[in-house]
Structures are given as structure tokens and as C-alpha cells.
Design a protein around this motif. Structure first.
Motif, PDB file in Angstrom:
ATOM      1  N   GLY A 172       6.719   0.761  42.593  1.00 48.48           N
ATOM      2  CA  GLY A 172       5.616   1.499  41.980  1.00 48.48           C
ATOM      3  C   GLY A 172       6.074   2.791  41.332  1.00 48.48           C
ATOM      4  O   GLY A 172       5.660   3.120  40.220  1.00 48.48           O
ATOM      5  N   ARG A 173       6.935   3.526  42.019  1.00 46.87           N
ATOM      6  CA  ARG A 173       7.438   4.801  41.470  1.00 46.87           C
ATOM      7  C   ARG A 173       8.236   4.585  40.188  1.00 46.87           C
ATOM      8  O   ARG A 173       8.246   5.421  39.307  1.00 46.87           O
ATOM      9  N   ARG A 174       8.916   3.457  40.073  1.00 43.59           N
ATOM     10  CA  ARG A 174       9.735   3.160  38.893  1.00 43.59           C
ATOM     11  C   ARG A 174       8.945   2.460  37.785  1.00 43.59           C
ATOM     12  O   ARG A 174       9.498   2.097  36.755  1.00 43.59           O
ATOM     13  N   GLY A 175       7.669   2.233  38.023  1.00 43.78           N
ATOM     14  CA  GLY A 175       6.819   1.618  37.002  1.00 43.78           C
ATOM     15  C   GLY A 175       6.998   0.125  36.843  1.00 43.78           C
ATOM     16  O   GLY A 175       6.658  -0.429  35.802  1.00 43.78           O
ATOM     17  N   PHE A 176       7.519  -0.524  37.872  1.00 45.60           N
ATOM     18  CA  PHE A 176       7.668  -1.978  37.841  1.00 45.60           C
ATOM     19  C   PHE A 176       6.477  -2.617  38.533  1.00 45.60           C
ATOM     20  O   PHE A 176       6.097  -2.211  39.628  1.00 45.60           O
ATOM     21  N   ASN A 177       5.925  -3.623  37.904  1.00 39.52           N
ATOM     22  CA  ASN A 177       4.857  -4.389  38.528  1.00 39.52           C
ATOM     23  C   ASN A 177       5.469  -5.485  39.385  1.00 39.52           C
ATOM     24  O   ASN A 177       6.411  -6.153  38.971  1.00 39.52           O
ATOM     25  N   ILE A 178       4.947  -5.674  40.575  1.00 42.96           N
ATOM     26  CA  ILE A 178       5.359  -6.794  41.418  1.00 42.96           C
ATOM     27  C   ILE A 178       4.376  -7.920  41.157  1.00 42.96           C
ATOM     28  O   ILE A 178       3.204  -7.809  41.483  1.00 42.96           O
TER      29      ILE A 178
END
Length: 161
Positions: free
Chosen positions: A27-33
Motif C-alpha cells: 500500500g505504501r508503495r502504491g501497488f494494488n494487491i
């Protein structure tokens, strides 16, 4: 920018809070899981997370480096870079009046899925396969009226030894 789907296998210590720390890093790195599954691994005290995400190769490399900074992370592998087997399970409850059940059963048989419950006005279908198969099954059942849908997320392994 080359954005692709990545399936990442993360071996972690089976400790409270590890899932939260890994998920918040994404989340902090802006990646969606897109999908996450976690379960015990072949080694006592270790769990394996399978995370499906999208992004370019550079961002994925950054995520991998950040994951290794999490004290309970032992090994990170982008298994989608190799030939792999992936499976997902979905349970789909569909409106099914008795008159249309043979039609729905035909769809279920075509996908080698199984009917796991029958109610007075519904059928629950279990489908197992890669994400595209599960998605296709859901799309074919939508016209009948999907009442409820639950998916497990992807479990995956690299082929061979």
C-alpha cells in the motif's frame, strides 16, 4: 512503461502481524494487491504468501528489495517469470429456478466445475482453475443472476523441480 501481471511467492515466518506488514508495504508503495493467499508451507514455522499484482519491472524490483527489509520475510520470488501452475477456487451462488437448472448444469459440466449445493431457488457452483477460467465461468453465469461470489485468490508454483 511496461505494466504486467506478477505473481510473487513470499516465504515468511509464521508470526502474528507479518501479513499486515507485507500488505501495508504494498500500500505504501502504491501497488494494488489483486489477490493474496497465505498458508503453511512445507517447512514447520514458515508460511507462503502468493501475491498477484501489476506493475513494471522496476517497481517490482523495488518491492522485492523492500520486502527483504521486513524481518520475517525469508525469500521472495517472482514466479510469473517462470513456467508456473496457478489455481484459484470460486464458489458462485446462482439463481436457478428448476426450469433453467439443466441449462446451468450444462455450463457447469463444460467448465468441469461441480455443483456443491442446491437450494429451492439457487445452485452453488465450485470452479477451480486459473484466473481466466474462473472469470469466464462467472461471466457465463451472470445472465442467470449471481447471488453471491467468493474467490480464494491465486495459489501458484513454478513447474518442475
Amino acid at each position: 512503461m511496461n505494466t504486467t501481471k506478477h505473481t510473487i511467492s513470499i516465504l515468511v515466518n509464521n508470526q502474528p502481524g507479518v501479513l499486515q506488514r507485507v500488505a501495508s508495504l504494498f500500500g505504501r508503495r502504491g501497488f494494488n494487491i489483486e489477490s493474496i493467499t497465505v498458508g503453511k508451507s512445507e517447512e514447520e514455522g514458515l508460511s507462503r504468501m502468493i501475491i498477484v499484482t501489476t506493475g513494471d519491472d522496476h517497481k517490482l524490483e523495488q518491492i522485492s528489495k523492500q520486502l527483504y527489509k521486513v524481518i520475517d520475510v525469508i525469500k521472495v520470488i517472482d514466479i510469473s517469470a517462470n513456467p508456473m501452475v496457478e489455481r484459484e477456487l470460486a464458489l458462485i451462488k446462482v439463481n436457478a429456478e428448476p426450469s433453467i437448472r439443466p441449462e446451468i448444469i450444462g455450463v457447469v459440466e463444460t467448465f468441469r466445475a461441480t455443483i456443491v449445493d442446491i437450494g429451492p431457488k439457487s445452485i452453488m457452483v465450485q470452479v477451480v482453475g486459473d484466473s481466466e477460467k474462473v472469470k469466464a465461468m462467472v461471466e457465463l453465469l451472470k445472465p442467470y443472476g449471481v447471488i453471491q461470489l467468493t474467490r480464494t485468490g491465486v495459489a501458484a508454483m513454478i513447474r518442475g523441480v
